[in-house]
Scaffold this motif. Sequence first.
Motif, short mmCIF file in Angstrom:
data_model
loop_
_atom_site.label_atom_id
_atom_site.label_comp_id
_atom_site.label_asym_id
_atom_site.label_seq_id
_atom_site.Cartn_x
_atom_site.Cartn_y
_atom_site.Cartn_z
N TYR A 184 -112.21 38.36 19.22
CA TYR A 184 -112.94 39.29 20.08
C TYR A 184 -114.44 39.02 20.14
O TYR A 184 -115.25 39.92 20.00
CB TYR A 184 -112.68 40.74 19.63
CG TYR A 184 -111.34 41.22 20.12
CD1 TYR A 184 -111.13 41.46 21.48
CD2 TYR A 184 -110.28 41.38 19.25
CE1 TYR A 184 -109.90 41.86 21.95
CE2 TYR A 184 -109.04 41.77 19.72
CZ TYR A 184 -108.86 42.01 21.06
OH TYR A 184 -107.63 42.40 21.52
N LEU A 189 -113.05 36.77 23.33
CA LEU A 189 -113.09 38.05 24.06
C LEU A 189 -112.66 37.81 25.52
O LEU A 189 -111.86 38.55 26.10
CB LEU A 189 -114.52 38.63 24.02
CG LEU A 189 -114.75 39.88 24.85
CD1 LEU A 189 -114.03 41.06 24.20
CD2 LEU A 189 -116.23 40.19 24.97
N LEU A 190 -113.17 36.71 26.08
CA LEU A 190 -112.81 36.38 27.46
C LEU A 190 -111.32 36.07 27.59
O LEU A 190 -110.63 36.58 28.48
CB LEU A 190 -113.63 35.15 27.90
CG LEU A 190 -113.40 34.70 29.32
CD1 LEU A 190 -114.31 35.46 30.27
CD2 LEU A 190 -113.64 33.21 29.48
N TRP A 191 -110.81 35.27 26.64
CA TRP A 191 -109.40 34.88 26.71
C TRP A 191 -108.50 36.09 26.49
O TRP A 191 -107.43 36.18 27.08
CB TRP A 191 -109.11 33.78 25.68
CG TRP A 191 -109.73 32.44 26.03
CD1 TRP A 191 -110.22 32.08 27.25
CD2 TRP A 191 -109.94 31.34 25.16
NE1 TRP A 191 -110.72 30.80 27.19
CE2 TRP A 191 -110.55 30.31 25.91
CE3 TRP A 191 -109.65 31.09 23.82
CZ2 TRP A 191 -110.88 29.07 25.37
CZ3 TRP A 191 -109.98 29.87 23.29
CH2 TRP A 191 -110.59 28.87 24.05
N LYS A 192 -108.92 36.99 25.62
CA LYS A 192 -108.06 38.16 25.36
C LYS A 192 -108.09 39.11 26.57
O LYS A 192 -107.13 39.83 26.81
CB LYS A 192 -108.50 38.87 24.08
CG LYS A 192 -108.15 38.02 22.87
CD LYS A 192 -107.72 38.77 21.66
CE LYS A 192 -106.97 37.83 20.74
NZ LYS A 192 -106.88 38.24 19.35
N THR A 193 -109.20 39.10 27.31
CA THR A 193 -109.27 39.95 28.50
C THR A 193 -108.49 39.33 29.66
O THR A 193 -107.92 40.05 30.48
CB THR A 193 -110.76 40.15 28.91
OG1 THR A 193 -111.51 40.46 27.75
CG2 THR A 193 -110.91 41.26 29.93
N PHE A 194 -108.50 38.00 29.72
CA PHE A 194 -107.77 37.29 30.80
C PHE A 194 -106.76 36.32 30.16
O PHE A 194 -106.93 35.09 30.24
CB PHE A 194 -108.75 36.51 31.69
CG PHE A 194 -109.78 37.40 32.34
CD1 PHE A 194 -109.49 38.09 33.51
CD2 PHE A 194 -111.03 37.56 31.76
CE1 PHE A 194 -110.43 38.91 34.10
CE2 PHE A 194 -111.98 38.39 32.35
CZ PHE A 194 -111.67 39.06 33.52
N THR A 267 -113.22 28.88 30.25
CA THR A 267 -112.08 29.55 30.91
C THR A 267 -110.78 28.77 30.76
O THR A 267 -109.73 29.21 31.24
CB THR A 267 -112.36 29.72 32.42
OG1 THR A 267 -112.54 28.42 33.00
CG2 THR A 267 -113.57 30.58 32.69
N THR A 280 -110.66 36.84 40.60
CA THR A 280 -110.68 36.49 39.16
C THR A 280 -112.03 35.89 38.79
O THR A 280 -112.59 36.22 37.74
CB THR A 280 -109.53 35.51 38.82
OG1 THR A 280 -108.31 36.10 39.25
CG2 THR A 280 -109.46 35.23 37.34
N GLN A 283 -114.45 38.68 38.34
CA GLN A 283 -114.19 39.47 37.12
C GLN A 283 -114.62 38.70 35.87
O GLN A 283 -115.23 39.26 34.96
CB GLN A 283 -112.70 39.81 37.02
CG GLN A 283 -112.26 40.86 38.02
CD GLN A 283 -110.74 41.00 38.07
OE1 GLN A 283 -110.00 40.19 37.51
NE2 GLN A 283 -110.28 42.03 38.73
N LEU A 287 -117.63 39.64 33.22
CA LEU A 287 -117.48 39.80 31.77
C LEU A 287 -118.46 38.89 31.02
O LEU A 287 -119.11 39.30 30.06
CB LEU A 287 -116.05 39.48 31.33
CG LEU A 287 -115.80 39.68 29.84
CD1 LEU A 287 -114.44 40.32 29.59
CD2 LEU A 287 -115.90 38.39 29.04
N ASN A 291 -121.72 39.94 28.55
CA ASN A 291 -121.73 39.53 27.15
C ASN A 291 -122.72 38.40 26.86
O ASN A 291 -122.60 37.71 25.85
CB ASN A 291 -120.32 39.12 26.71
CG ASN A 291 -119.42 40.33 26.59
OD1 ASN A 291 -119.47 41.04 25.57
ND2 ASN A 291 -118.66 40.63 27.63
#
Length: 317
Positions: A184, A189-194, A267, A280, A283, A287, A291
Amino acid sequence: MATPKSKQKNPQPLYCNNDHYFMALDTYYQHTRHQETLAKWIEEEFESYVVKVLSEKFGDKLDDQPLRVLGVGSSEGNLETLQLEKLKTKFSRISTTIIEPNTKLSKYQEMVRQKSSDITGIEYIWHNQTFQEFVTSMEAGQKYHFITIVHAMYYLGEVEETVQTFYELLEPGGMIFMVIQADYYGISLLWKTFPQLAVEQQTPATTTEPQKIKTNCLITSTDVKSVLSKYQMAYTQSSYTVSSDLTTCFTQDEMTPVTKLLLDFITMTVDFLESVSDETVNQVMDLIKRNTRVKKGDQGGDKYYFDNKGDILVISK
Ligand SMILES: C[S@@+](CC[C@H](N)C(=O)[O-])C[C@H]1O[C@@H](n2cnc3c(N)ncnc32)[C@H](O)[C@@H]1O
């Protein structure tokens, strides 16, 4: 409005395109000074966390046997060579088994050939294959005193099984040095969100069969630590942070080629800006922007830094 033609393409996961994967990874490593940051940690801390402990455990017990080292996902071997040089200060003979499925292995071999007069007392055993292939074909009962896995846990399959395999491969008193994405924070954090960007992708091309094991970038130190706690495996944790300067994402119409490659790495998508839907992209960029750390640049304007954190776990048996 009609979607531009390029946006109709299916985004290609970075791992499916070996050349682009290494181009983006190398750009990320160079830009963030990632390898230098870890090299500094090894220079300053590896002696007390690893060498001293292994030397107390095995220093006078090996007789004329070598210290057995296993490197997993070694790539060109830069960080492993630094670790071996530190170990060499206390162990006169080392036998190191290197597992790297990619053609990067040949760069490691070339480096060893060039340095051969400086590297005396280290025997190299090369395996141009995946860890999974290695485990299936290895001699039963083979054990190592030291295992090093730097940012390779994402490709090795199910975490609990992999950690247990490493632990079984370790001599009692041995140590594992593992570097892995922190949870996180930044990239994770990015990977967990997407998660659609980061999970269940094919591993990089190997020399043998296409891999059945899928890459999972969502694996973080939290997953490994929960296995370590479950089986009461002792470990210490340190952390390090690196920064991507993503200023041109937010201040200019045209991003630089380096920034584009950084975005591809962050990404995990080939040509992220061109191949993913506008929605996408917006978004994800939102994010990232929320951050970033904003700092005044030398020439006045704001600079946007996206920080990422890695954890260094030193596991003892
Ligand atoms: C992110 S790179 C890290 C390279 C190196 N350890 C470093 O820190 O510079 C991950 C490496 O793991 C290798 N790899 C991928 N799948 C693997 C597998 N199944 N078994 C072993 N290594 C693998 C890749 O080829 C790549 O060299």
